[in-house]
Each structure stands twice: as C-alpha cells, then as structure tokens.
Design a protein around this motif. Structure first.
Motif, PDB file in Angstrom:
ATOM      1  N   GLN A   1       0.935  -1.312   0.034  1.00  0.00           N
ATOM      2  CA  GLN A   1      -0.095   0.139  -0.080  1.00  0.00           C
ATOM      3  C   GLN A   1       0.917   1.040  -0.008  1.00  0.00           C
ATOM      4  O   GLN A   1       1.990   1.515   0.769  1.00  0.00           O
ATOM      5  CB  GLN A   1      -0.832   0.013   1.220  1.00  0.00           C
ATOM      6  CG  GLN A   1      -1.984   0.963   1.384  1.00  0.00           C
ATOM      7  CD  GLN A   1      -2.920   0.712   2.390  1.00  0.00           C
ATOM      8  OE1 GLN A   1      -3.096  -0.361   2.603  1.00  0.00           O
ATOM      9  NE2 GLN A   1      -3.520   1.923   2.775  1.00  0.00           N
ATOM     10  N   VAL A   2       0.478   2.333  -0.851  1.00  0.00           N
ATOM     11  CA  VAL A   2       1.007   3.527  -0.624  1.00  0.00           C
ATOM     12  C   VAL A   2       0.673   4.220   0.132  1.00  0.00           C
ATOM     13  O   VAL A   2      -0.500   4.571   0.768  1.00  0.00           O
ATOM     14  CB  VAL A   2       0.982   4.017  -2.204  1.00  0.00           C
ATOM     15  CG1 VAL A   2       1.612   5.614  -2.287  1.00  0.00           C
ATOM     16  CG2 VAL A   2       1.590   3.317  -3.299  1.00  0.00           C
ATOM     17  N   SER A   3       1.568   5.083   0.960  1.00  0.00           N
ATOM     18  CA  SER A   3       1.191   5.884   2.429  1.00  0.00           C
ATOM     19  C   SER A   3       1.121   7.282   1.932  1.00  0.00           C
ATOM     20  O   SER A   3       1.531   7.720   1.021  1.00  0.00           O
ATOM     21  CB  SER A   3       2.174   5.601   3.399  1.00  0.00           C
ATOM     22  OG  SER A   3       2.496   4.498   3.679  1.00  0.00           O
ATOM     23  N   GLU A   4       0.055   7.957   2.593  1.00  0.00           N
ATOM     24  CA  GLU A   4      -0.258   9.288   2.184  1.00  0.00           C
ATOM     25  C   GLU A   4       0.566  10.385   3.089  1.00  0.00           C
ATOM     26  O   GLU A   4       1.154   9.895   4.112  1.00  0.00           O
ATOM     27  CB  GLU A   4      -2.002   9.350   2.825  1.00  0.00           C
ATOM     28  CG  GLU A   4      -2.822   8.445   1.892  1.00  0.00           C
ATOM     29  CD  GLU A   4      -3.980   8.731   2.624  1.00  0.00           C
ATOM     30  OE1 GLU A   4      -4.356   9.273   3.587  1.00  0.00           O
ATOM     31  OE2 GLU A   4      -5.141   8.176   1.509  1.00  0.00           O
ATOM     32  N   ALA A   5       0.636  11.430   2.782  1.00  0.00           N
ATOM     33  CA  ALA A   5       1.181  12.467   3.250  1.00  0.00           C
ATOM     34  C   ALA A   5       0.682  12.880   4.839  1.00  0.00           C
ATOM     35  O   ALA A   5      -0.435  12.763   4.707  1.00  0.00           O
ATOM     36  CB  ALA A   5       1.344  13.789   2.247  1.00  0.00           C
ATOM     37  N   VAL A   6       1.382  13.223   5.589  1.00  0.00           N
ATOM     38  CA  VAL A   6       0.750  13.933   6.950  1.00  0.00           C
ATOM     39  C   VAL A   6       0.698  15.183   6.784  1.00  0.00           C
ATOM     40  O   VAL A   6       1.364  15.895   6.139  1.00  0.00           O
ATOM     41  CB  VAL A   6       2.209  13.677   7.942  1.00  0.00           C
ATOM     42  CG1 VAL A   6       1.815  14.359   9.278  1.00  0.00           C
ATOM     43  CG2 VAL A   6       2.354  12.161   8.197  1.00  0.00           C
TER      44      VAL A   6
ATOM     45  N   GLY B   1       5.079   1.452  -1.038  1.00  0.00           N
ATOM     46  CA  GLY B   1       4.774   0.066  -1.249  1.00  0.00           C
ATOM     47  C   GLY B   1       5.688  -0.756  -1.862  1.00  0.00           C
ATOM     48  O   GLY B   1       5.320  -1.869  -2.460  1.00  0.00           O
ATOM     49  N   LEU B   2       7.010  -0.570  -1.665  1.00  0.00           N
ATOM     50  CA  LEU B   2       7.834  -1.372  -2.238  1.00  0.00           C
ATOM     51  C   LEU B   2       8.699  -1.883  -1.035  1.00  0.00           C
ATOM     52  O   LEU B   2       9.269  -1.316  -0.229  1.00  0.00           O
ATOM     53  CB  LEU B   2       9.023  -0.666  -3.243  1.00  0.00           C
ATOM     54  CG  LEU B   2       8.333  -0.156  -4.423  1.00  0.00           C
ATOM     55  CD1 LEU B   2       9.278   0.842  -5.033  1.00  0.00           C
ATOM     56  CD2 LEU B   2       8.183  -1.251  -5.426  1.00  0.00           C
ATOM     57  N   LEU B   3       9.163  -3.216  -1.311  1.00  0.00           N
ATOM     58  CA  LEU B   3      10.194  -3.855  -0.546  1.00  0.00           C
ATOM     59  C   LEU B   3      11.383  -4.058  -1.242  1.00  0.00           C
ATOM     60  O   LEU B   3      11.681  -4.223  -2.510  1.00  0.00           O
ATOM     61  CB  LEU B   3       9.647  -5.260  -0.217  1.00  0.00           C
ATOM     62  CG  LEU B   3       8.305  -5.219   0.750  1.00  0.00           C
ATOM     63  CD1 LEU B   3       7.874  -6.612   1.037  1.00  0.00           C
ATOM     64  CD2 LEU B   3       8.635  -4.677   2.260  1.00  0.00           C
ATOM     65  N   PHE B   4      12.593  -4.207  -0.416  1.00  0.00           N
ATOM     66  CA  PHE B   4      13.896  -4.255  -0.996  1.00  0.00           C
ATOM     67  C   PHE B   4      13.962  -5.541  -1.822  1.00  0.00           C
ATOM     68  O   PHE B   4      14.820  -5.511  -2.743  1.00  0.00           O
ATOM     69  CB  PHE B   4      15.105  -4.491   0.310  1.00  0.00           C
ATOM     70  CG  PHE B   4      15.122  -5.640   0.753  1.00  0.00           C
ATOM     71  CD1 PHE B   4      14.589  -6.089   1.641  1.00  0.00           C
ATOM     72  CD2 PHE B   4      16.279  -6.284   0.549  1.00  0.00           C
ATOM     73  CE1 PHE B   4      14.659  -7.368   2.382  1.00  0.00           C
ATOM     74  CE2 PHE B   4      16.499  -7.515   1.164  1.00  0.00           C
ATOM     75  CZ  PHE B   4      15.704  -8.150   1.988  1.00  0.00           C
ATOM     76  N   VAL B   5      13.212  -6.614  -1.634  1.00  0.00           N
ATOM     77  CA  VAL B   5      13.225  -7.931  -2.348  1.00  0.00           C
ATOM     78  C   VAL B   5      12.564  -7.481  -3.707  1.00  0.00           C
ATOM     79  O   VAL B   5      13.294  -8.437  -4.650  1.00  0.00           O
ATOM     80  CB  VAL B   5      12.265  -9.139  -1.693  1.00  0.00           C
ATOM     81  CG1 VAL B   5      12.924  -9.568  -0.322  1.00  0.00           C
ATOM     82  CG2 VAL B   5      10.991  -8.365  -1.511  1.00  0.00           C
ATOM     83  N   ASP B   6      12.075  -6.493  -3.993  1.00  0.00           N
ATOM     84  CA  ASP B   6      11.607  -5.983  -5.131  1.00  0.00           C
ATOM     85  C   ASP B   6      12.986  -5.456  -6.010  1.00  0.00           C
ATOM     86  O   ASP B   6      12.636  -5.239  -7.437  1.00  0.00           O
ATOM     87  CB  ASP B   6      10.749  -4.900  -5.394  1.00  0.00           C
ATOM     88  CG  ASP B   6       9.226  -5.282  -4.669  1.00  0.00           C
ATOM     89  OD1 ASP B   6       8.823  -6.583  -4.888  1.00  0.00           O
ATOM     90  OD2 ASP B   6       8.751  -4.519  -3.786  1.00  0.00           O
ATOM     91  N   ARG B   7      13.910  -5.267  -5.526  1.00  0.00           N
ATOM     92  CA  ARG B   7      15.072  -4.646  -6.122  1.00  0.00           C
ATOM     93  C   ARG B   7      16.352  -5.447  -5.983  1.00  0.00           C
ATOM     94  O   ARG B   7      17.573  -4.971  -6.356  1.00  0.00           O
ATOM     95  CB  ARG B   7      15.477  -3.146  -5.459  1.00  0.00           C
ATOM     96  CG  ARG B   7      14.219  -2.361  -5.506  1.00  0.00           C
ATOM     97  CD  ARG B   7      14.924  -0.924  -4.899  1.00  0.00           C
ATOM     98  NE  ARG B   7      13.675   0.279  -4.842  1.00  0.00           N
ATOM     99  CZ  ARG B   7      13.361   0.987  -5.906  1.00  0.00           C
ATOM    100  NH1 ARG B   7      13.988   0.704  -7.049  1.00  0.00           N
ATOM    101  NH2 ARG B   7      12.526   1.844  -5.762  1.00  0.00           N
ATOM    102  N   VAL B   8      16.323  -6.886  -5.247  1.00  0.00           N
ATOM    103  CA  VAL B   8      17.538  -7.470  -5.072  1.00  0.00           C
ATOM    104  C   VAL B   8      18.330  -7.677  -6.413  1.00  0.00           C
ATOM    105  O   VAL B   8      17.693  -8.295  -7.374  1.00  0.00           O
ATOM    106  CB  VAL B   8      17.323  -8.612  -4.351  1.00  0.00           C
ATOM    107  CG1 VAL B   8      18.383  -9.410  -4.371  1.00  0.00           C
ATOM    108  CG2 VAL B   8      16.847  -8.036  -2.936  1.00  0.00           C
ATOM    109  N   VAL B   9      19.530  -7.696  -6.463  1.00  0.00           N
ATOM    110  CA  VAL B   9      20.242  -8.262  -7.646  1.00  0.00           C
ATOM    111  C   VAL B   9      21.406  -9.343  -7.223  1.00  0.00           C
ATOM    112  O   VAL B   9      21.618  -9.262  -6.082  1.00  0.00           O
ATOM    113  CB  VAL B   9      21.090  -6.954  -8.348  1.00  0.00           C
ATOM    114  CG1 VAL B   9      20.241  -6.143  -8.799  1.00  0.00           C
ATOM    115  CG2 VAL B   9      22.033  -6.470  -7.686  1.00  0.00           C
ATOM    116  N   SER B  10      21.567 -10.226  -8.106  1.00  0.00           N
ATOM    117  CA  SER B  10      22.648 -11.071  -7.759  1.00  0.00           C
ATOM    118  C   SER B  10      23.995 -10.605  -7.929  1.00  0.00           C
ATOM    119  O   SER B  10      24.327  -9.438  -8.540  1.00  0.00           O
ATOM    120  CB  SER B  10      22.760 -12.168  -8.823  1.00  0.00           C
ATOM    121  OG  SER B  10      23.391 -11.988  -9.694  1.00  0.00           O
TER     122      SER B  10
END
Lengths: 174, 172
Positions: free
Chosen positions: B16-21, B146-155
């Motif tokens: 989920q994308v978070s909203e501005a405070v 809404g992104l996790l580091f696993v979405d960006r992992v490289v070998s």
C-alpha cells in the motif's frame, strides 16, 4: 508432511526448460523445495536444491528417474538435515581479480582460513577472452578478525599481481 | 508507549502507498514514540517506516550512528513526508528488513542524495546524505511507496560486472 530432507545435485548440458521440468516433477510427487542454487557454469546447467518429502531415498530416485533422463541430466542425492531459517549474515566481503593462473583460489582461501574467516558464499568466474582470461571471485563470509588483519594476510598475493579488495559488509536492516 | 506489531511478507498491506502527513499533532508524535520503541525492539533495526506497522502515513525513522564501523550520518532522525530531490551515483550494498525475516540481499542504491522532509512538529528539514545513510532513507521511502527491498535485489554476479564497467567508463 515433510519428514525427510535431501540435497539433490543435478548437472547436464544447458538448455531451456530444465528447471520447469524438474520442479514440476517434484511438485507432482508432493516434494517441497528449500534453499536452492541453480546456475549455468561453462555451458552446463547445475542445480543444488534442498528437497523435503515423505519419500525414502530409493523411492525418490525412482520417482525422479524419468524426468532426469528426459532432460539429459545426472542426479546425485544426499540425505541431509533440513535446517531452514538459519541464515548467517556475512560481515566481510572479499573481491579478487587477476590474470587467470593456477592456485589463486587456493592461495586466497588459505590466507582467509588462517585468520579464521568462514566462507558462506563464493562465486568465481573466468572473464576476459580465451587469449587473456581474467579470474574474478567474490567471497562473502564471517570473521571476528579485524579487516586490517585480513588485509595483511592477503598482502603477499597483492605483491604477486592479484587485485584483492576486502570490505566490511554493514547490512542495513530497516 | 507500546511496541507495535510488524507486518511481514506476504502481507499485501506492505504494497500500500502511504499518504502525506497533514496534521502535525500530539497523536502523530505519540505514534512516532511507539514507532521508535518498535524500531529499538527489532533485531538490529537501523530504520523503520510507518507502514511496516500498518500506519499508512509518510513517516520514517533512521539512526545510522550505531554502525560497527562509523559512517557519515546525521544521528537519530524522524522524517515526515521525506522526499529525495537529487540522486547521484549508485552502488550495491546488503539489506535486510524487519518485514522480511531471515533474508538479506544486495540492492543498488544512489550513493549521494539530497533530502527534504518535515520534523514531527512540521518544521522543514534538509540534508545531504551519502552511503549507508542515503541507503537507509531510500529503503524506508520505498516502504512509503509500497516497495520492499526484495523487489530490487540483484545477484552479486550481475552487479560486479556492471559496477566494474561503469567505473572504468568514468561514472554517470
């Protein structure tokens, strides 16, 4: 129920579809995968995978024989402890590059062993060309010794023309 | 003060994308105190983002002052509505996450950033950050999107070759 764990080692000439065929066969027989490593090494496709299931070893071999043969692979099976969720974090990474010659890996790892460095992961590759091959190796591991001591242990290799970099791995957790 | 439950993979709420405070009030500051207590309770957590505890507002906390080997840092920071306005360079580094237990991987992040944000009272903040601290902010802002580091992992195999080539090319 996953009662028995095995390490399967499969090797064969690389071609498309090996992973799909092998893992489908495992799935159809109720086997679960644990941690795996699958990669192409010099034209061969290599698989090492933790596989868990109710099967005894002979039964497992018999069940996998058709798919292994159809894929032109060879299989080796070892009964193992299925110890998942026990990852060890590396704190040191060593990168080695140099003109390819016999003994680089042995010399680097001997020096690391002397300072109590435990290798968790080692990848090495031959880059460059057939006329001018270059050896590239990355090692991630754990050592209590300070970086300076590890550097000192590798100094002799540097004098020998091998480029060795030692870096602390500070894993960001957030 | 309370330790909050951390959402873990594969909880879809992490996407989920978070909203501005918009309200910088006591309720926000009370939540931030709980978030910090939760961060300190996490195993070796350097940073934490509000959506990791199911609060979908743009709030993150980082503290890069306690690494084994000291790195350039601005200490304990609460960043509300953080925004990166400039990126420079990139390098791989190892990351893990409270929301992804027992897994770490290499992620390529910008090495230098310029960051604007608000503090818990709504006052403007501005930082130039580098290295590990810049990585921390990028990891946490990813959570807000809404992104996790696993979405960006490289070998490692991949990133070594890329890095060598680009370094010799003089960077970009």
């Amino acid at each position: 129920m996953t009662n028995n764990w095995y390490m399967l080692t499969l090797i064969g000439e690389d071609k498309p579809g090996i992973v799909a065929a092998v893992t489908q066969a495992l799935f159809e027989r109720g086997l679960n995968l644990g941690e795996t490593s699958m990669l192409r090494l010099g034209g061969n496709f290599t698989i090492m995978m933790m596989v868990g299931g109710v099967q005894q070893e002979d039964e497992l071999r018999a069940q996998l024989k058709p798919v292994i043969e159809a894929q032109g692979m060879r299989l080796h099976v070892d009964a193992i402890q299925g110890r998942l969720h026990e990852h060890v974090l590396p704190n040191i990474q060593v990168t080695v590059t140099g003109a390819d010659r016999a003994g680089i890996v042995a010399q680097v790892t001997a020096a690391l062993t002397d300072v109590g460095f435990n290798i968790l992961d080692l990848e090495s590759d031959v880059a460059g060309t057939a006329h001018k091959p270059v050896y590239i190796m990355q090692i991630a591991g754990v050592a209590d010794a300070p970086i300076e001591k590890i550097e000192a242990a590798l100094e002799a290799l540097r004098k020998d023309g091998v480029d060795v970099n030692v870096n602390a791995v500070d894993t960001y957790i957030g | 003060m309370a330790i909050l439950d951390i959402l873990t993979l594969p909880d879809p709420a992490l996407k989920q994308v978070s909203e501005a405070v918009t309200e910088f009030d006591d309720a926000l500051r009370a939540f931030i105190a709980d978030l910090e207590e939760t961060r300190r309770n996490g195993p070796a957590a350097v940073g934490i983002a509000a959506p990791q505890v199911g609060y979908f507002k743009r709030v993150v906390i980082i503290d890069c002052s306690t690494t084994r080997k000291p790195v350039p840092n601005h200490g304990y920071l609460v960043l509300v509505n953080p925004e990166i306005t400039h990126w420079e360079g990139y390098e791989p580094g190892r990351e893990g996450c409270l929301s992804v237990p027992d897994y770490t991987g290499n992620v390529i992040r910008a090495t230098r950033i310029h960051l604007v944000a608000r503090d818990p009272n709504g006052e403007p903040l501005e930082f130039d950050m580098e290295g590990y601290e810049a990585r921390a902010v990028q990891h946490e802002i990813d959570h807000l999107d809404g992104l996790l580091f696993v979405d960006r992992v490289v070998s490692r195999r991949t990133d070594l070759f890329k890095r060598k080539v680009y370094q010799k090319g003089g960077g970009s």
